[in-house]
Motif scaffolding. Sequence first.
Motif, PDB file in Angstrom:
ATOM      1  N   HIS A 212       0.862  -1.194   0.000  1.00 37.17           N
ATOM      2  CA  HIS A 212       0.000   0.000   0.000  1.00 37.17           C
ATOM      3  C   HIS A 212       0.892   1.235   0.000  1.00 37.17           C
ATOM      4  N   SER A 274      -7.517   1.451  -1.001  1.00 38.51           N
ATOM      5  CA  SER A 274      -7.746   0.805   0.300  1.00 38.51           C
ATOM      6  C   SER A 274      -8.039  -0.693   0.160  1.00 38.51           C
ATOM      7  N   THR A 292      -3.042   4.246   8.551  1.00 40.09           N
ATOM      8  CA  THR A 292      -3.631   3.520   7.428  1.00 40.09           C
ATOM      9  C   THR A 292      -4.459   2.343   7.944  1.00 40.09           C
ATOM     10  N   ASN A 297     -10.711  -1.094   9.476  1.00 43.19           N
ATOM     11  CA  ASN A 297     -10.293  -2.040   8.431  1.00 43.19           C
ATOM     12  C   ASN A 297      -9.420  -3.190   8.959  1.00 43.19           C
TER      13      ASN A 297
END
Length: 409
Positions: A212, A274, A292, A297
């Motif tokens: 990411h 994402s 993040t 999540n």
Amino acid sequence: MPQISAHCKALNNTLEKMDCSGEMKALLKTPQRELIVELPLKKDDGSIAIFKGYRVQDNNSRGPYKGGLRFNENVDLDHFRDLASVMTWKTALVDIPFGGAKGGISCNPKDLSENELETLTKRFIEKTSMLFGPSLDIPAPDMGTGPREMTWLMSAFEKLHGYSPGAVTGKPVEFGGIEGRVEATGKGVALFTKWACEEEDIDLSSRRVAIHGFGNVGSHAAMILSEMGATIVAASDASGGWYNPKGLDITELRSEQGKEFADREIEGEKISSSDVLSIDCDILIPAAIENTLTKDNANSVKARLIVEAANLPTTTEAEEILEEKGVTIVPDILANSGGVTVSFFEWAQNSQNFPWKKEKVDRELESLLKSAWNNLVQSRTEAKESYRQTAYDIAINRVRVAMLKKGFR
Ligand code: NAD
């Protein structure tokens, strides 16, 4: 509500169990100096824009302050306080003779012409140069800055103080920079991933990795990990991501630098940025920005191992969820320490005025990072704590001892 990083929890845990005075704990927790400067800029069209520049000097007990300069519009003093503190623990953990600092300019470099950016960068140094110098505080690249900005910084600094290549690291090789600095952070991330896999009995060559953030750190980590035999199944930048269960072509991904992923055609499936965090993979590398991985999540993360290439990518709540799920986390203060380690070599090279060969940089980098890793693994086995907590225990104790032995100043 602001996100609390896992860094704060580990720091507080270490301080709580540390046998020292409340005053010492306060000194370890707060920066030694903070500076905010106003940076007016006459733009190419004649209009005036005003920016803010920051430098937070967290601690210099073990050596000159050291830390990057970030050019980004989402920064403020609190941000830089956390990032400067992270630098103090990082340099102590890998045991190099630096303290911690961080700073930058609140701006979006993409909204500025090259000429405007150069003027703004040099103005920052004009207003803050009393803080900097090879034995005082040494800036380096971070998000939004690279060798070009370091050259401008060095040039502005030298105008005031004379030839001083050691005042800045991450410079181009032609101006006293060191071979291997650009890829050093990504290389360190790849090495720690390999060593963590060995420790956790994971065969890296048959594992799927998701990345990411595909800037300097993410793209170099991806390239080196794929050379080590891992399969990079997903990668994203701020605009979007790509997924290919058979493996993305890293050379293709790294081509067309500067063009956003969302505007490109790559062999695989287009996904959101994402989506990469919850993709089916074994190893997840957050390599973009802070906070993040959050409570929203963390539950959907499928990876078994997370290697924190970015600074402060995991919130406290996310870390608790991930630990509950049995996910192993290699913390940022170790995982991305390859960059500052090669900055240390660059600084040593500059004080010798004699260039190091790339083979020497690679050899010394691997050796120094491996010692830090071995020390962490051994201490963790004894302490039965997470990698992050053990890393904070080691680093904070080293800084505390330096403060006590040198005396307060
Ligand atoms: P960079 O500017 O080169 O790249 C950042 C990448 O993150 C880009 O691909 C960008 O598109 C992506 N990104 C930004 N916002 C995003 C978002 N909201 N979602 C997804 N992706 C996003 O920066 P870098 O130098 O690669 O630094 C990345 C991280 O690594 C930062 O946390 C930085 O502090 C840390 N770090 C960098 C170094 C270094 O040597 N460059 C050293 C240590 C730590």
